[in-house]
Design an enzyme around this catalytic site. Structure first.
Site, PDB file in Angstrom:
ATOM      1  N   TYR A 142      44.428 -96.311  -2.415  1.00  0.00           N
ATOM      2  CA  TYR A 142      43.750 -95.106  -2.902  1.00  0.00           C
ATOM      3  C   TYR A 142      43.161 -95.364  -4.282  1.00  0.00           C
ATOM      4  O   TYR A 142      43.850 -95.873  -5.171  1.00  0.00           O
ATOM      5  CB  TYR A 142      44.733 -93.932  -2.974  1.00  0.00           C
ATOM      6  CG  TYR A 142      44.054 -92.642  -3.401  1.00  0.00           C
ATOM      7  CD1 TYR A 142      43.119 -92.024  -2.580  1.00  0.00           C
ATOM      8  CD2 TYR A 142      44.337 -92.066  -4.643  1.00  0.00           C
ATOM      9  CE1 TYR A 142      42.482 -90.852  -2.981  1.00  0.00           C
ATOM     10  CE2 TYR A 142      43.701 -90.883  -5.044  1.00  0.00           C
ATOM     11  CZ  TYR A 142      42.777 -90.286  -4.206  1.00  0.00           C
ATOM     12  OH  TYR A 142      42.150 -89.128  -4.594  1.00  0.00           O
ATOM     13  N   ASP A 234      43.894-101.649  -9.860  1.00  0.00           N
ATOM     14  CA  ASP A 234      43.884-100.209 -10.118  1.00  0.00           C
ATOM     15  C   ASP A 234      45.308 -99.821 -10.532  1.00  0.00           C
ATOM     16  O   ASP A 234      46.185 -99.640  -9.699  1.00  0.00           O
ATOM     17  CB  ASP A 234      43.437 -99.453  -8.863  1.00  0.00           C
ATOM     18  CG  ASP A 234      43.365 -97.951  -9.103  1.00  0.00           C
ATOM     19  OD1 ASP A 234      43.780 -97.496 -10.190  1.00  0.00           O
ATOM     20  OD2 ASP A 234      42.891 -97.236  -8.195  1.00  0.00           O
ATOM     21  N   LYS A 263      46.175 -91.273 -15.530  1.00  0.00           N
ATOM     22  CA  LYS A 263      47.513 -90.666 -15.543  1.00  0.00           C
ATOM     23  C   LYS A 263      48.236 -90.811 -16.893  1.00  0.00           C
ATOM     24  O   LYS A 263      47.858 -90.155 -17.852  1.00  0.00           O
ATOM     25  CB  LYS A 263      48.318 -91.189 -14.351  1.00  0.00           C
ATOM     26  CG  LYS A 263      47.584 -90.794 -13.043  1.00  0.00           C
ATOM     27  CD  LYS A 263      48.377 -90.878 -11.771  1.00  0.00           C
ATOM     28  CE  LYS A 263      47.578 -90.190 -10.654  1.00  0.00           C
ATOM     29  NZ  LYS A 263      47.218 -91.033  -9.541  1.00  0.00           N
TER      30      LYS A 263
HETATM   31  C1  LIG Z   1      45.646 -90.964  -8.993  1.00  0.00           C
HETATM   32  C2  LIG Z   1      44.948 -92.229  -8.654  1.00  0.00           C
HETATM   33  C3  LIG Z   1      43.555 -92.365  -8.737  1.00  0.00           C
HETATM   34  C4  LIG Z   1      42.661 -91.180  -9.011  1.00  0.00           C
HETATM   35  O1  LIG Z   1      42.855 -90.664 -10.287  1.00  0.00           O
HETATM   36  P1  LIG Z   1      42.326 -89.161 -10.573  1.00  0.00           P
HETATM   37  O2  LIG Z   1      42.647 -88.960 -12.026  1.00  0.00           O
HETATM   38  O3  LIG Z   1      43.083 -88.266  -9.641  1.00  0.00           O
HETATM   39  O4  LIG Z   1      40.877 -89.147 -10.310  1.00  0.00           O
HETATM   40  C5  LIG Z   1      42.992 -93.592  -8.525  1.00  0.00           C
HETATM   41  N1  LIG Z   1      43.742 -94.659  -8.223  1.00  0.00           N
HETATM   42  C6  LIG Z   1      45.085 -94.586  -8.132  1.00  0.00           C
HETATM   43  C7  LIG Z   1      45.870 -95.816  -7.825  1.00  0.00           C
HETATM   44  C8  LIG Z   1      45.734 -93.371  -8.327  1.00  0.00           C
HETATM   45  O5  LIG Z   1      47.057 -93.297  -8.206  1.00  0.00           O
END
Ligand SMILES: *Cc1c(COP(=O)(O)O)cnc(C)c1O
Length: 445
Positions: A142, A234, A263
């Site tokens: 994701y 990521d 985050k």
């Molecule tokens: C939460 C998340 C995202 C997206 O971040 P948002 O601030 O919700 O746009 C992208 N990559 C990973 C691995 C995530 O956990």
């Protein structure tokens, strides 16, 4: 438990917001509880019900709901002095310096406003830097709500996974299963010269929690080196959570070319960032030609919250505390499963945890990974534990969501709303919170 107020609020919300929420995962059935306030490691809902909170905003809240004095005063000062300017401020530089000091591969970074924005910009950067169009992502990894990664299918047979995305976007995205080095080699054999980047989470954190098998990231690193492609980690969810301040890349000893953050780095406020070697990050405008821009980027209140949160974590052994409680939780869960559901798998590391309702398990618990699945080949569960997102999808998703989650909620434990999203320990949690949650698991599983 009474939920009258939440139900009334959801009724109003459904009239003015699609599905009654602003992020789809929040629309728990039949309706979500509305939070009135946080309190340390707990939340209180609109009807006054209190829950131990392991959702923690879906990851950003390393310290829990009460900001320590130094975070609170920095946030209030920056908000009071005028929230933002459209001109640079010192606190952006300080947070950038902090991150580059602690994360091995990051020499320079650009702040944005969400994890999604970070991965969008990272993919554009990789394409601009290499002059190539294709990216490789993990099936069921994701990376936020972005066009290039909302794909399904295998290898080069990919399609958009949402209406509204042109087929032609998915043509540039190749997918491989996580933890399958052969599949990665095959895709590079065929498309290596066209691949701008491999984009992966170091640990899948949004589709179960799937730990890499030994050597997997090294294989990706090697393939990217051999073909002149970039490796993008990521770390939106793992950053400043797994491996502490060095992040998951430090823990695994693998250096990506580019890292995306989000985050925790914003201390509970909207944030994202793209970091890496200066030579690459300087391709962003105005230093380079790859367009990147944002009204709110480097927002002083966010920067102050992120900086003071990370400083607090560095000064107070926050990672020691949350990781110890993570181990307590995961090994407590193992003990419960051994008695009640030996086919289920405890996953997670550091302060992340989850029970995946896998359908089959080994005959013995002898010598299995104690603190959550680490993908050790010697573990008796190795052939049964989820290796990639599709294994998690095969598990008892409906049971998890419809029976287990509500049963935990009724006992005052707030978990992420489905089998896929990680759960988190925060600094405000105590051993007692963990033990209370384990009692609830015992009842609900
Ligand atoms: C939460 C998340 C995202 C997206 O971040 P948002 O601030 O919700 O746009 C992208 N990559 C990973 C691995 C995530 O956990």
């Amino acid at each position: 438990m009474n939920h009258e107020q939440s139900r009334a609020l959801y009724d109003r919300a459904l009239s003015v917001m699609p599905g009654g929420v602003n992020s789809s995962v929040r629309a728990v059935r039949p309706y979500p509880f509305f939070v009135q306030k946080g309190d340390g490691g707990h939340v209180v809902d609109a009807d006054g019900n209190r829950y131990i909170d392991f959702v923690m905003g879906y990851g950003p809240l390393l310290l829990g709901h009460d900001m320590p004095e130094q975070v609170q005063s920095a946030v209030q000062r920056h908000a009071a002095e005028g929230p933002m300017y459209g001109a640079p401020t010192e606190v952006e530089v300080e947070l950038a310096e902090f991150v580059t000091r602690h994360v091995p591969s990051v020499e320079m970074l650009r702040f944005v406003n969400s994890g999604t924005e970070a991965t969008v910009s990272a993919v554009r950067l990789a394409r601009g830097y290499t002059g190539r169009d294709k990216i490789v992502v993990m099936q069921s990894g994701y990376h936020g709500a972005q066009e290039s990664t909302l794909v399904e299918g295998e290898g080069d047979h990919t399609h958009p996974s949402s209406p509204g995305i042109p087929e032609s976007f998915a043509e540039h995205t190749l997918t491989v299963p996580f933890n399958d080095p052969e599949a990665a080699r095959a895709v590079f054999d065929e498309h290596g010269d066209d691949i701008a980047a491999v984009l992966t989470e170091p640990i899948l954190g949004n589709y179960g929690i799937v730990h890499p098998v030994d050597g997997y990231h090294e294989t990706l690193r090697g393939l990217c080196n051999d073909h002149g492609s970039l490796l993008i980690f990521d770390e939106v969810i793992t950053g400043f959570r797994v491996g502490g301040l060095q992040c998951a890349q430090g823990k695994f000893g693998v250096e990506p070319d580019v890292t995306t953050f989000g985050k925790i780095v914003g201390g509970g406020f909207p944030v994202g960032a793209i970091g890496g070697k200066s030579e690459i990050i300087e391709q962003f405008t105005p230093a380079g030609d790859v367009f990147q821009s944002g009204t709110f980027s480097g927002h002083p209140v966010t920067m102050a919250a992120g900086l003071e949160t990370l400083r607090y974590a560095a000064e107070h052994d926050v990672y020691g505390h949350v990781n110890e409680l993570g181990d307590r939780m995961r090994s407590g869960l193992q003990d419960i499963l051994e008695d009640q559901a030996p086919e289920y798998t405890v996953v997670g590391t550091d302060s992340m945890f989850k029970v995946v309702f896998t359908r089959d398990g080994p005959d013995t618990f002898e010598g299995h990974c104690e603190g959550g699945c680490q993908q050790r080949p010697e573990c008796p569960r190795y052939d049964y534990c989820p290796k990639d997102g599709s294994d998690v999808k095969q598990a008892e998703t409906e049971r998890w969501e419809r029976l287990f989650w509500p049963a935990m909620k009724e006992q005052g434990v707030f978990l992420t709303a489905n089998q896929f999203e990680s759960q988190f320990i925060c600094d405000a949690h105590t051993a007692e919170d963990v033990d209370d949650a384990l009692e609830a698991y015992k009842e609900a599983i």
